[in-house]
Design a protein around this motif. Structure first.
Motif, PDB file in Angstrom:
ATOM      1  N   PRO A   5       0.682  -1.192   0.113  1.00 22.87           N
ATOM      2  CA  PRO A   5       0.151   0.061  -0.078  1.00 22.87           C
ATOM      3  C   PRO A   5       0.727   1.132  -0.099  1.00 22.87           C
ATOM      4  N   VAL A   6       0.562   2.280  -0.908  1.00 25.00           N
ATOM      5  CA  VAL A   6       0.983   3.727  -0.753  1.00 25.00           C
ATOM      6  C   VAL A   6       0.092   4.585  -0.496  1.00 25.00           C
ATOM      7  N   ARG A   7       0.518   5.434   0.485  1.00 31.07           N
ATOM      8  CA  ARG A   7      -0.463   6.362   1.183  1.00 31.07           C
ATOM      9  C   ARG A   7      -0.185   7.868   0.637  1.00 31.07           C
ATOM     10  N   VAL A   8      -1.192   8.484   0.225  1.00 28.29           N
ATOM     11  CA  VAL A   8      -1.125   9.780  -0.078  1.00 28.29           C
ATOM     12  C   VAL A   8      -1.988  10.723   0.765  1.00 28.29           C
ATOM     13  N   LYS A   9      -1.362  11.919   1.354  1.00 27.21           N
ATOM     14  CA  LYS A   9      -2.050  12.452   2.392  1.00 27.21           C
ATOM     15  C   LYS A   9      -2.493  14.007   1.686  1.00 27.21           C
ATOM     16  N   GLY A  10      -3.709  14.220   1.603  1.00 29.11           N
ATOM     17  CA  GLY A  10      -4.261  15.619   1.116  1.00 29.11           C
ATOM     18  C   GLY A  10      -4.994  16.223   2.139  1.00 29.11           C
ATOM     19  N   ARG A  11      -5.906  17.154   1.585  1.00 25.29           N
ATOM     20  CA  ARG A  11      -6.630  18.271   2.323  1.00 25.29           C
ATOM     21  C   ARG A  11      -7.963  17.403   2.422  1.00 25.29           C
ATOM     22  N   SER A  12      -8.616  17.106   3.500  1.00 24.02           N
ATOM     23  CA  SER A  12     -10.029  16.695   3.253  1.00 24.02           C
ATOM     24  C   SER A  12     -10.918  17.900   3.323  1.00 24.02           C
ATOM     25  N   LEU A  13     -11.842  17.976   2.132  1.00 29.24           N
ATOM     26  CA  LEU A  13     -12.892  18.888   2.038  1.00 29.24           C
ATOM     27  C   LEU A  13     -14.093  18.763   2.524  1.00 29.24           C
ATOM     28  N   VAL A  14     -14.354  17.492   2.493  1.00 28.32           N
ATOM     29  CA  VAL A  14     -15.608  16.766   3.040  1.00 28.32           C
ATOM     30  C   VAL A  14     -14.887  15.471   3.819  1.00 28.32           C
ATOM     31  N   GLU A  15     -15.206  15.241   5.244  1.00 26.62           N
ATOM     32  CA  GLU A  15     -14.595  14.425   5.641  1.00 26.62           C
ATOM     33  C   GLU A  15     -15.255  12.731   5.493  1.00 26.62           C
ATOM     34  N   GLY A  16     -15.037  11.663   5.462  1.00 29.23           N
ATOM     35  CA  GLY A  16     -15.531  10.412   5.438  1.00 29.23           C
ATOM     36  C   GLY A  16     -14.683   9.206   5.049  1.00 29.23           C
ATOM     37  N   ALA A  17     -15.187   7.873   4.785  1.00 29.65           N
ATOM     38  CA  ALA A  17     -14.136   6.917   4.667  1.00 29.65           C
ATOM     39  C   ALA A  17     -15.052   6.124   3.306  1.00 29.65           C
ATOM     40  N   ALA A  18     -14.350   5.725   2.505  1.00 28.93           N
ATOM     41  CA  ALA A  18     -14.845   5.066   1.259  1.00 28.93           C
ATOM     42  C   ALA A  18     -13.782   4.262   0.370  1.00 28.93           C
ATOM     43  N   GLN A  19     -14.264   3.607  -0.107  1.00 31.64           N
ATOM     44  CA  GLN A  19     -13.202   2.770  -1.149  1.00 31.64           C
ATOM     45  C   GLN A  19     -13.860   2.192  -2.337  1.00 31.64           C
ATOM     46  N   GLY A  20     -13.125   1.975  -3.471  1.00 28.84           N
ATOM     47  CA  GLY A  20     -13.545   1.425  -4.530  1.00 28.84           C
ATOM     48  C   GLY A  20     -12.617   1.452  -5.765  1.00 28.84           C
ATOM     49  N   ALA A  21     -12.898   1.004  -6.743  1.00 24.77           N
ATOM     50  CA  ALA A  21     -12.110   1.071  -8.169  1.00 24.77           C
ATOM     51  C   ALA A  21     -12.008   2.446  -8.310  1.00 24.77           C
ATOM     52  N   LEU A  22     -10.595   2.572  -8.960  1.00 25.05           N
ATOM     53  CA  LEU A  22     -10.470   4.101  -9.266  1.00 25.05           C
ATOM     54  C   LEU A  22     -10.865   4.363 -10.651  1.00 25.05           C
ATOM     55  N   LEU A  23     -11.651   5.460 -10.884  1.00 28.11           N
ATOM     56  CA  LEU A  23     -11.874   5.976 -12.365  1.00 28.11           C
ATOM     57  C   LEU A  23     -11.255   7.380 -12.300  1.00 28.11           C
ATOM     58  N   PHE A  24     -10.004   7.324 -13.211  1.00 22.71           N
ATOM     59  CA  PHE A  24      -9.322   8.396 -13.194  1.00 22.71           C
ATOM     60  C   PHE A  24      -9.589   9.259 -14.838  1.00 22.71           C
ATOM     61  N   ALA A  25      -9.323  10.621 -14.885  1.00 24.52           N
ATOM     62  CA  ALA A  25      -9.229  11.252 -15.870  1.00 24.52           C
ATOM     63  C   ALA A  25      -8.306  12.589 -15.769  1.00 24.52           C
ATOM     64  N   GLU A  26      -7.853  12.942 -16.545  1.00 23.43           N
ATOM     65  CA  GLU A  26      -6.881  14.214 -16.397  1.00 23.43           C
ATOM     66  C   GLU A  26      -7.519  15.352 -17.055  1.00 23.43           C
ATOM     67  N   VAL A  27      -8.650  15.318 -17.249  1.00 25.08           N
ATOM     68  CA  VAL A  27      -9.759  16.450 -17.759  1.00 25.08           C
ATOM     69  C   VAL A  27     -10.820  16.607 -16.683  1.00 25.08           C
ATOM     70  N   GLY A  28     -11.190  17.886 -16.435  1.00 24.14           N
ATOM     71  CA  GLY A  28     -12.080  18.007 -15.509  1.00 24.14           C
ATOM     72  C   GLY A  28     -13.611  17.866 -16.031  1.00 24.14           C
ATOM     73  N   LEU A  29     -14.451  17.652 -15.235  1.00 22.79           N
ATOM     74  CA  LEU A  29     -15.916  17.174 -15.645  1.00 22.79           C
ATOM     75  C   LEU A  29     -16.695  18.134 -14.903  1.00 22.79           C
ATOM     76  N   SER A  30     -17.648  18.634 -16.088  1.00 23.40           N
ATOM     77  CA  SER A  30     -18.799  19.496 -15.637  1.00 23.40           C
ATOM     78  C   SER A  30     -19.833  18.370 -15.321  1.00 23.40           C
TER      79      SER A  30
END
Length: 592
Positions: A5-30
Motif C-alpha cells: 500500500p502507498v499512502r497519499v495525504k491530502g486536504r479533506s474538503l468533506v470528511e468520510g471513509a470510502a473505497q472503490g475501483a479508481l476512475l481516473f481522468a486528467e480532464v475536468g468534468l462538468s
C-alpha cells in the motif's frame, strides 16, 4: 499497481471513509451536461470518461468545470444512490463540494472529498483500487479482503471561531431570523472555511441557478427552505428553469417534468425572488455596475458579469447562491478581491482575415480549454471591436471548457483597457498562442454530426438579446423555413417583449420560428426537439458541446447566417468557415 500500500495525504474538503475501483481522468468534468443525474453515466461525449458509470467508484478528476449546476447533479446522485463512492481532486472545487455539503444537510447522506494537489494526483494514473479515510488516500492496487467498511461524515456545521462575524451574522446563525436563514448561514460559513475566508462581505444582488430541475432532490431542497420560512434579503433574479412555465403543456412537455420543474420555479419565487427566468441576467435592467459585489450563479452569467461588466462574483454553485441570498452575506474571497482577478495566462490570437460571428464562440471554447482554471489575458483583439453579443457568445463557450470565472481581453474588457494592470505580478505569467490549426481542431470537436442533414436549428444559448433578434429578423426577411425543420429560439420574457415592440417578431414568426421563454436549450428536449430529429444546428459553442450528451443528437456548429440557411434548406455544407480554410489564409498571421 503497487505491491504494497502507498499512502497519499491530502486536504479533506468533506470528511468520510470510502473505497472503490479508481476512475481516473486528467480532464475536468462538468457534472451538469456531463453526468446523467438519474443514472450516474458520464454523458459528455467529448470527455475521456464518456459512457462510464460513477456509482461505487472513486472518481479522480483535476477539478470540475463548466456549469454551476454541477452541485445540484451531484446532490441528486447522492440522494438516489448513483454517486461515486468518493471524489479525489487535484484542486479544491467549490461546486462539487457544495453539492455534498447540501446533501448532508437535506438528506443526511454524504461522500468524502479529498484534494491532493497536482503532483500526487498525476501519480494516481493507472492505479486500480483506492481507499480514502478522511485526509489519507491509500493505493492498494486491488480490493483488500479485510472486511473494511466506509462511512459518511455527519453534517459538519462550522463554529464561528475562525471567522469575523457581525452581530447580524450571529443573529442569523443563532436562528433569530428563522430556520431557513440559520441553515443557509451554516452552509455559507462551512464554504467560507473551505475557501479559507476569514470574513464575510455584503452583496447587493443575487442570481439563482438552483431553480433548474435536476430531479426530485432539487425540488425537495427548495421546498424545504420554503417550509422553513425562507425569504431573500437582497434583490434576487432567477435563472432559466427547465420548462416554459406558461406554455409547457402547449409545447407537449410530459407532466412528469413540467409539473415539478414549474413547481421549482414557484418555490424560489415564494422565497421572494423575481420572476425573471433567464440565463442572461446581464440583459435585464437590474444588471450590476462595475465594482458591484454580487452573488451570481450560472457559468456564462458569472463570466459575463466579471469580465464584461466588471462586477465581482465568484462562480457560485447552485444552492450556495440561494443560501447567500437568504443571508445577504458571502465569503470574502476569490474574485471579490483584487489579486485573484489577475491574469495568470497570456493568450495571443492571430489575425485570420475576415471572420464571421462563429469566430467568438469558437475562440472562447478553444481558449477555455487552454486556460483550465487560470484567468487569461487575451491579446490580439484590440482593434477587432467585438460587440456585446460577441462577448456573450465568447464567454458562454469559454465557461463550458474552463473553470475560470473571468477572462480579460486587452483593450476591450473594462479591467484590461491597460493590459499590464491585470497581469499577476507575483509569478511569471506563461504564454500560449492560438493558431488556425488549433481552432480548426476545436471546430471539428463541436461539429459532431455525421451527415449534412439538419432537423432542428437551436438559437438562444445563452438567451437571445434584442440585437440578436434584430439580426435574425434581417436574415429571415422575405423567407420561409423548410417545413421539415424546427427553428426554435429561447429568450427571457423581458427581451421577448422588447423584440415584439421593436417589430422583430413579426418577421421571425412569419419565417416559422418557435419562441420559448423561461427555459434554455440546456434543459430542452423532446418534443421541442421532435423524436424523429437526428441532427441539430446551432450558433452556440456551449450548446454544440453539451447537446450530444444531453439530447443524443449530432450537431452542426456555425454562424447565425448559416443557421438560417440550414433552416431554409434542411441541410448544411458541413465545412469549416472560409476564414478557417487554408485556401482563405495567406501570408504570416499578424494580430488583429
Amino acid at each position: 499497481m503497487p505491491s504494497t500500500p502507498v499512502r497519499v495525504k491530502g486536504r479533506s474538503l468533506v470528511e468520510g471513509a470510502a473505497q472503490g475501483a479508481l476512475l481516473f481522468a486528467e480532464v475536468g468534468l462538468s457534472f451538469w451536461g456531463g453526468v446523467d443525474p438519474a443514472s450516474g453515466e458520464v454523458i459528455d461525449r467529448h470527455h475521456p470518461l464518456s459512457g462510464e458509470r460513477l456509482a461505487g467508484r472513486v472518481l479522480a478528476i483535476p477539478s470540475g468545470r463548466g456549469s454551476c449546476t454541477g452541485s445540484s447533479v451531484l446532490m441528486e446522485l447522492i440522494s438516489n444512490g448513483h454517486a461515486p463512492a468518493a471524489l479525489v481532486l487535484a484542486e479544491a472545487d467549490e461546486i462539487l463540494t457544495l453539492g455534498v455539503l447540501v446533501a448532508q444537510v437535506i438528506f443526511q447522506r454524504s461522500l468524502p472529498v479529498l484534494c491532493v494537489g497536482h503532483e500526487a494526483f498525476n501519480g494516481l494514473r493507472g492505479q486500480g483500487f483506492v481507499r480514502l479515510e478522511d485526509d489519507v488516500l491509500t493505493l492498494t492496487g486491488r480490493r483488500p479482503n479485510d472486511g473494511w467498511q466506509g462511512s459518511d461524515a455527519a453534517s459538519q456545521l462550522p463554529t464561528a471561531s475562525t471567522l469575523e462575524l457581525t452581530e447580524q451574522d450571529r443573529a442569523l446563525l443563532d436562528g433569530a431570523h428563522g430556520k431557513a436563514a440559520q441553515v443557509a448561514m451554516h452552509i455559507v460559513l462551512r464554504m467560507a472555511e473551505i475557501q479559507g475566508a476569514t470574513q464575510l462581505l455584503d452583496v447587493t444582488q443575487a442570481h439563482i441557478d438552483g431553480c433548474i430541475y435536476t430531479g426530485p432532490a432539487s425540488l425537495r431542497f427548495a421546498e424545504q427552505l420554503v417550509q422553513w420560512g425562507a425569504q431573500v434579503r437582497v434583490p434576487t433574479t432567477l435563472n432559466a428553469i427547465s420548462v416554459d412555465q406558461r406554455r409547457w403543456r402547449a409545447l407537449g412537455v410530459d407532466p412528469a417534468l413540467g409539473e415539478p420543474a414549474s413547481a421549482l420555479g414557484d418555490a424560489y419565487m415564494a422565497m421572494g425572488a423575481q420572476l425573471s427566468f433567464t440565463c442572461a441576467p446581464y440583459l435585464l435592467d437590474t444588471a450590476p455596475k462595475a465594482g458591484e459585489q454580487i452573488v451570481w450563479a450560472e457559468s456564462n452569467a458569472v463570466v459575463y458579469a466579471n469580465s464584461v461588466l466588471g462586477a465581482r462574483t465568484q462562480k457560485y454553485p447552485d444552492f450556495l447562491d440561494i443560501c447567500i441570498a437568504l443571508c445577504g452575506r458571502a465569503p470574502l474571497t476569490g474574485c471579490h478581491l483584487d489579486d485573484p482577478r489577475k491574469a495568470r495566462l497570456i493568450v495571443d490570437v492571430p489575425a485570420l482575415g475576415k471572420v464571421d460571428d462563429s469566430f467568438y464562440p469558437l475562440l472562447g471554447y478553444h481558449i477555455g480549454s487552454l486556460a483550465g482554471r487560470r484567468i487569461p489575458l487575451i491579446r490580439g483583439l484590440e482593434h477587432a471591436a467585438p460587440n456585446l453579443d460577441d462577448l456573450k457568445a465568447f464567454g458562454a463557450a469559454f465557461a463550458t471548457t474552463s473553470a475560470a470565472p473571468l477572462f480579460h481581453i486587452a483593450g476591450v474588457t473594462p479591467e484590461a483597457l491597460d493590459p499590464a494592470a491585470v497581469l499577476a505580478s507575483d509569478v511569471t505569467v506563461p504564454q500560449e498562442s492560438v493558431d488556425a490549426a488549433g481552432l480548426l481542431a476545436s471546430w471539428r470537436e463541436l461539429n459532431s454530426a455525421r451527415d449534412n442533414w439538419v432537423d432542428v436549428v437551436s438559437l438562444g444559448n445563452p438567451h437571445f438579446s434584442l440585437s440578436e433578434f434584430a439580426a435574425l429578423a434581417t436574415l429571415c426577411a422575405g423567407r420561409i423555413k423548410h417545413p421539415y425543420v424546427v427553428l426554435a429560439i429561447t429568450c427571457g420574457r423581458a427581451v421577448l417583449e422588447q423584440a415584439r415592440k421593436a417589430g422583430h417578431l413579426t418577421v421571425i414568426e412569419a419565417f416559422g420560428a418557435v419562441l420559448v421563454t423561461d427555459s434554455c436549450w440546456c434543459m430542452l428536449g423532446e418534443p421541442v426537439i421532435p423524436p424523429r430529429a437526428t441532427t441539430l444546428m446551432t450558433n452556440s459553442g456551449k450548446y454544440a458541446h453539451y447537446a450530444p450528451g444531453l439530447v443524443g443528437r449530432g450537431v452542426h456548429f456555425g454562424a447565425l447566417a448559416d443557421c438560417v440557411e440550414a433552416a431554409c434548406t434542411a441541410a448544411t455544407h458541413g465545412q469549416p468557415p472560409m476564414w478557417l480554410q487554408p485556401t482563405a489564409r495567406t501570408g504570416s498571421p499578424t494580430h488583429v
